[in-house]
Design an enzyme around this catalytic site. Structure first.
Site, PDB file in Angstrom:
ATOM      1  N   GLY A  77      -1.764   6.500  -2.449  1.00  0.00           N
ATOM      2  CA  GLY A  77      -2.896   6.408  -3.386  1.00  0.00           C
ATOM      3  C   GLY A  77      -3.988   5.515  -2.813  1.00  0.00           C
ATOM      4  O   GLY A  77      -5.174   5.866  -2.809  1.00  0.00           O
ATOM      5  N   HIS A  78      -3.570   4.342  -2.299  1.00  0.00           N
ATOM      6  CA  HIS A  78      -4.542   3.438  -1.664  1.00  0.00           C
ATOM      7  C   HIS A  78      -5.156   4.105  -0.432  1.00  0.00           C
ATOM      8  O   HIS A  78      -6.353   4.007  -0.189  1.00  0.00           O
ATOM      9  CB  HIS A  78      -3.856   2.144  -1.222  1.00  0.00           C
ATOM     10  CG  HIS A  78      -3.222   1.349  -2.316  1.00  0.00           C
ATOM     11  ND1 HIS A  78      -1.857   1.194  -2.422  1.00  0.00           N
ATOM     12  CD2 HIS A  78      -3.756   0.663  -3.352  1.00  0.00           C
ATOM     13  CE1 HIS A  78      -1.581   0.423  -3.464  1.00  0.00           C
ATOM     14  NE2 HIS A  78      -2.711   0.095  -4.060  1.00  0.00           N
ATOM     15  N   LEU A 127       0.808  -1.226   0.000  1.00  0.00           N
ATOM     16  CA  LEU A 127       0.000   0.000   0.000  1.00  0.00           C
ATOM     17  C   LEU A 127       0.837   1.270   0.000  1.00  0.00           C
ATOM     18  O   LEU A 127       1.927   1.315   0.564  1.00  0.00           O
ATOM     19  CB  LEU A 127      -0.918  -0.009   1.223  1.00  0.00           C
ATOM     20  CG  LEU A 127      -1.849  -1.227   1.299  1.00  0.00           C
ATOM     21  CD1 LEU A 127      -2.640  -1.204   2.606  1.00  0.00           C
ATOM     22  CD2 LEU A 127      -2.792  -1.284   0.109  1.00  0.00           C
ATOM     23  N   HIS A 128       0.284   2.288  -0.653  1.00  0.00           N
ATOM     24  CA  HIS A 128       0.915   3.609  -0.678  1.00  0.00           C
ATOM     25  C   HIS A 128      -0.185   4.661  -0.485  1.00  0.00           C
ATOM     26  O   HIS A 128      -1.367   4.306  -0.322  1.00  0.00           O
ATOM     27  CB  HIS A 128       1.680   3.812  -1.985  1.00  0.00           C
ATOM     28  CG  HIS A 128       0.879   3.520  -3.226  1.00  0.00           C
ATOM     29  ND1 HIS A 128      -0.214   4.260  -3.583  1.00  0.00           N
ATOM     30  CD2 HIS A 128       0.999   2.543  -4.172  1.00  0.00           C
ATOM     31  CE1 HIS A 128      -0.725   3.788  -4.703  1.00  0.00           C
ATOM     32  NE2 HIS A 128      -0.018   2.737  -5.085  1.00  0.00           N
ATOM     33  N   GLN A 171      -9.724   0.819 -16.131  1.00  0.00           N
ATOM     34  CA  GLN A 171     -10.225  -0.157 -15.164  1.00  0.00           C
ATOM     35  C   GLN A 171     -11.435   0.399 -14.406  1.00  0.00           C
ATOM     36  O   GLN A 171     -12.467  -0.265 -14.275  1.00  0.00           O
ATOM     37  CB  GLN A 171      -9.110  -0.516 -14.184  1.00  0.00           C
ATOM     38  CG  GLN A 171      -9.575  -1.246 -12.949  1.00  0.00           C
ATOM     39  CD  GLN A 171      -8.409  -1.637 -12.051  1.00  0.00           C
ATOM     40  OE1 GLN A 171      -7.663  -2.544 -12.370  1.00  0.00           O
ATOM     41  NE2 GLN A 171      -8.254  -0.956 -10.936  1.00  0.00           N
TER      42      GLN A 171
HETATM   43  P1  AMP Z   1      -3.682  -1.718  -7.055  1.00  0.00           P
HETATM   44  O1  AMP Z   1      -3.281  -2.169  -5.682  1.00  0.00           O
HETATM   45  O2  AMP Z   1      -2.554  -1.173  -7.859  1.00  0.00           O
HETATM   46  O3  AMP Z   1      -4.518  -2.730  -7.777  1.00  0.00           O
HETATM   47  O4  AMP Z   1      -4.622  -0.470  -6.843  1.00  0.00           O
HETATM   48  C1  AMP Z   1      -5.757  -0.540  -6.011  1.00  0.00           C
HETATM   49  C2  AMP Z   1      -6.592   0.697  -6.209  1.00  0.00           C
HETATM   50  O5  AMP Z   1      -5.816   1.851  -5.882  1.00  0.00           O
HETATM   51  C3  AMP Z   1      -7.046   0.879  -7.668  1.00  0.00           C
HETATM   52  O6  AMP Z   1      -8.384   1.346  -7.671  1.00  0.00           O
HETATM   53  C4  AMP Z   1      -6.082   1.911  -8.170  1.00  0.00           C
HETATM   54  O7  AMP Z   1      -6.593   2.681  -9.244  1.00  0.00           O
HETATM   55  C5  AMP Z   1      -5.875   2.768  -6.932  1.00  0.00           C
HETATM   56  N1  AMP Z   1      -4.640   3.529  -7.059  1.00  0.00           N
HETATM   57  C6  AMP Z   1      -3.407   3.046  -7.388  1.00  0.00           C
HETATM   58  N2  AMP Z   1      -2.513   4.056  -7.470  1.00  0.00           N
HETATM   59  C7  AMP Z   1      -3.196   5.202  -7.196  1.00  0.00           C
HETATM   60  C8  AMP Z   1      -2.823   6.572  -7.123  1.00  0.00           C
HETATM   61  N3  AMP Z   1      -1.589   6.985  -7.369  1.00  0.00           N
HETATM   62  N4  AMP Z   1      -3.786   7.467  -6.829  1.00  0.00           N
HETATM   63  C9  AMP Z   1      -5.071   7.070  -6.601  1.00  0.00           C
HETATM   64  N5  AMP Z   1      -5.473   5.788  -6.647  1.00  0.00           N
HETATM   65  C10 AMP Z   1      -4.553   4.861  -6.931  1.00  0.00           C
END
Ligand code: AMP
Length: 282
Positions: free
Chosen positions: A27-28, A24-25, A144
């Site tokens: 964004g999550h 997680l970062h 997506q």
């Molecule tokens: P992931 O773990 O990469 O599958 O991402 C999980 C959710 O977090 C997805 O809905 C992504 O679009 C969202 N996400 C990933 N990176 C970001 C970001 N930089 N800003 C906002 N949402 C993000």
């Protein structure tokens, strides 16, 4: 998970779901905060979904650290982490897949033919497992998010899909679990991606709406990278993801960039809402 969710619903609680693949970062975390602000209970799923990776992709090396993720989510006071095993999601004999036709075959879907079928299948399972009222996705993965909103609408799913803004590093690079793959040289050049979108934004702000002209300027900027190459730069209708020639009043669009540093593929985008007098971009 479903019996917990049923009990929570019986108590009248609203449930928010944040589907992730972990590592997680911020964004999550912004999705988690969005869910926490609007729901009684927030469930974060962590599942690196094998069905959305082709054999030549990075399923095996995708970064995983459940202990670290747990700590982050505990700090955010998340109520439930749903981290199933692949064998529980896809037991022997599993054979039901969900596909959003057309949208899943263009742009990212052209390059990653099974990807969105894997995404829609797992997210539909997560919707059913968590009985969530609201689900939160990032604009970072614009195609997506659009596909998942379409799936929910087409299937009359009793869930509202929310699409949240892209969270960036201070230099503009969109946060991604895959950024960890970048060497220091690649990391410093990765800033060109968001800069190219900024250039596009500036063009549009001064009324330059010809897509070929915008794409050419973006290409020129991205050619400054020594360690990577653009996979594509596209300007598409935000509903169909079909490429367009000109940004016109009345429409919504995405400018999409995919950029490759060796095997590492990063994506970023700019959303343009030109339904009113002036284009609003984010
Ligand atoms: P992931 O773990 O990469 O599958 O991402 C999980 C959710 O977090 C997805 O809905 C992504 O679009 C969202 N996400 C990933 N990176 C970001 C970001 N930089 N800003 C906002 N949402 C993000």
């Amino acid at each position: 998970m479903q019996s917990i969710a049923k009990n929570l619903k019986r108590e009248g609680k609203s449930l928010g779901l944040v589907p992730t693949m972990g590592f997680l970062h911020e964004g999550h975390i912004s999705l988690v905060r969005g869910s926490k602000a609007a729901n009684d209970v927030t469930i974060v799923s962590i599942f690196v979904n094998p069905a959305q990776f082709a054999p030549n992709e990075d399923f095996n090396r995708y970064p995983r650290d459940l202990e670290r993720d747990k700590k982050i989510l505990e700090n955010e006071n998340v109520d439930y982490i749903f981290a199933p095993e692949a064998a529980d999601i896809y037991p022997p004999g599993f054979s039901t897949y969900i596909t959003v036709e057309e949208l899943s075959n263009v742009i990212e879907g052209e390059i990653r033919p099974i990807h969105f079928k894997g995404v829609t299948t797992i997210v539909n399972i997560l919707f059913n497992a968590t009985l969530a009222d609201n689900a939160y996705f990032g604009q970072k993965d614009a195609q997506q998010a659009t596909i998942l909103a379409k799936m929910a609408a087409d299937q009359c799913a009793p869930i509202k899909v929310h699409i949240e803004p892209i969270v960036r590093e201070t230099d503009g690079l969109a946060l991604s679990s895959r950024n960890i793959y970048l060497s220091s040289e690649e990391r410093s050049e990765a800033v060109l991606i968001s800069q190219s979108l900024k250039i596009a934004k500036e063009f549009i702000e001064i009324g330059k709406y010809d897509c070929a002209v915008i794409i050419k300027a973006m290409q020129k900027h991205l050619s400054g990278a020594k360690t990577g190459l653009p996979d594509y730069i596209k300007i598409v209708n935000a509903k169909t993801f079909h490429s367009i020639d000109k940004i016109e009043q009345g429409g919504e669009y995405f400018i999409l960039v995919a950029f490759k540093f060796g095997k590492t593929r990063l994506i970023d985008n700019l959303y343009i809402d030109y339904r009113e007098e002036i284009p609003v971009m984010q």
